[in-house]
Design an enzyme around this catalytic site. Sequence first.
Site, PDB file in Angstrom:
ATOM      1  N   TYR A  94      28.062  53.026  32.129  1.00  0.00           N
ATOM      2  CA  TYR A  94      27.205  54.097  32.640  1.00  0.00           C
ATOM      3  C   TYR A  94      27.573  54.458  34.080  1.00  0.00           C
ATOM      4  CZ  TYR A  94      23.575  54.441  29.022  1.00  0.00           C
ATOM      5  OH  TYR A  94      22.877  54.696  27.879  1.00  0.00           O
ATOM      6  N   LYS A 129      30.272  42.119  22.961  1.00  0.00           N
ATOM      7  CA  LYS A 129      31.426  42.427  22.098  1.00  0.00           C
ATOM      8  C   LYS A 129      32.613  41.628  22.644  1.00  0.00           C
ATOM      9  CE  LYS A 129      33.419  44.725  18.753  1.00  0.00           C
ATOM     10  NZ  LYS A 129      33.107  44.479  17.334  1.00  0.00           N
ATOM     11  N   ASP A 172      27.872  44.529  16.797  1.00  0.00           N
ATOM     12  CA  ASP A 172      27.869  45.123  15.449  1.00  0.00           C
ATOM     13  C   ASP A 172      27.009  44.284  14.504  1.00  0.00           C
ATOM     14  OD1 ASP A 172      29.827  43.167  15.812  1.00  0.00           O
ATOM     15  OD2 ASP A 172      31.363  44.170  14.600  1.00  0.00           O
ATOM     16  N   ASP A 207      20.789  50.459  25.146  1.00  0.00           N
ATOM     17  CA  ASP A 207      20.340  51.832  24.883  1.00  0.00           C
ATOM     18  C   ASP A 207      20.307  52.083  23.384  1.00  0.00           C
ATOM     19  OD1 ASP A 207      19.729  54.583  25.381  1.00  0.00           O
ATOM     20  OD2 ASP A 207      21.844  55.063  25.022  1.00  0.00           O
ATOM     21  N   ASP A 247      16.722  52.209  20.503  1.00  0.00           N
ATOM     22  CA  ASP A 247      16.329  53.313  19.614  1.00  0.00           C
ATOM     23  C   ASP A 247      16.244  52.803  18.175  1.00  0.00           C
ATOM     24  OD1 ASP A 247      16.480  55.107  21.802  1.00  0.00           O
ATOM     25  OD2 ASP A 247      17.324  56.707  20.554  1.00  0.00           O
TER      26      ASP A 247
END
Length: 352
Positions: A136, A186, A218, A242, A246
């Site tokens: 970001y 990851k 994942d 983020d 959701d």
Amino acid sequence: MKIAVLPGDGIGPEVTQEALRVLDALQLPGLKLLEGDVGAAGYRNHGHPLPPETLAMAREADAVLFGAVGDPACDNLDRHLRPEQAVLGLRKELDLFANLRPAKGFDGLEELSALRPEIAREIDLVIVRELTGDIYFGEKARHVLLDGRREGWDRMAYAEDEVRRIAHVAFRTAQTRGNRVTSVDKANVLETSRLWREVVEEVAVEYLDVALEHMYVDNAAMQLVKAPGAFDVVLTSNLFGDILSDQASMCVGSIGLLASASLGERQTAYGTFGLYEPIHGSAPDIAGQGKANPMATILSAAMMLRHSFGLEAEAARIENAVASALKDGVRGVDLGGTLGCAAIGEAVCERL
Ligand code: NAD
Ligand code: IPM
Ligand code: MN
């Protein structure tokens, strides 16, 4: 107790108004509200998504109550003028590196989760998302390659102190809950994640009462819909947090239900300085139609009372009022019902 209220764009002002209505119903003595422009509203009125006067107001306040920013009309502006820069700028400028996003099932909503009811019922987790680093905030650029192809790039980086401080937040949060941390990364591919994992391991030594596991992002995305009840505290980076938050919202039932607190280290006379916002955005598809669910913002106001003002009982009152409204069948359009934003706010106030 000064609150900087920044409603922003789209449904931001609609949901913020209902959160203010709930705060008003509590009749807390000594609450002072200041209002500022952010996002597209900031750009239109002051030429910048985070006008200096708004940033100064936020700095001076004891807490910030934030609606949402984003406007399709601004999607083609230079990146530094896009509405989203308001919330990114506030997080960075105010050093709000720790984003807490709780996701817990509500009685009566199991059938409305995207998951089977018996699986949905189990969800009770908090995502501890790093908020001021990662891809970001890394350097970004556009190039034209020698052969004429356009290339865009974003630098993903974490320094060890950034990982260490958010890891401490996650472990301390776990100590107040189920004593388990799942660190999501990851590390099978990314060097940032390998460092992340190393530092999390180092911090874990200070919290022998907390069980730590590592999980690739994942797999975490899969496990979150397979068995959300298996998570307690999910510690993760800015980008992964983020996305996973959701997703977690639909395990609960709607993105209109998930609140967040963004905290740093600064203490005020009343508690920890923080910014409180729903996890959703400005929802341009339903803005101005009174269709938004304000519960996420109302629950964010509850988190504000808890973390920034030490008002635990009042925070719990708001949370119980929202839970009992949902139990009684109060349903916005997002939950298959017909109630509008103001009616939902009213229903929560009635139950306070
Ligand atoms: P969004 O969260 O705004 O909306 C996604 C979907 O969920 C839409 O269909 C929307 O109608 C629905 N939705 C969201 N909140 C709802 C609510 N309270 N009640 C009922 N339905 C709700 O995400 P998006 O569409 O990807 O983004 C829209 C804009 O918001 C973009 O400009 C984006 O950058 C911005 N955004 C801002 C924030 C923030 O301010 N913190 C967060 C996310 C997205
Ligand atoms: C969120 C939003 C923001 C983010 C955007 C608006 C910059 O999606 O708060 O979840 O990506 O952090
Ligand atoms: Mn998001």
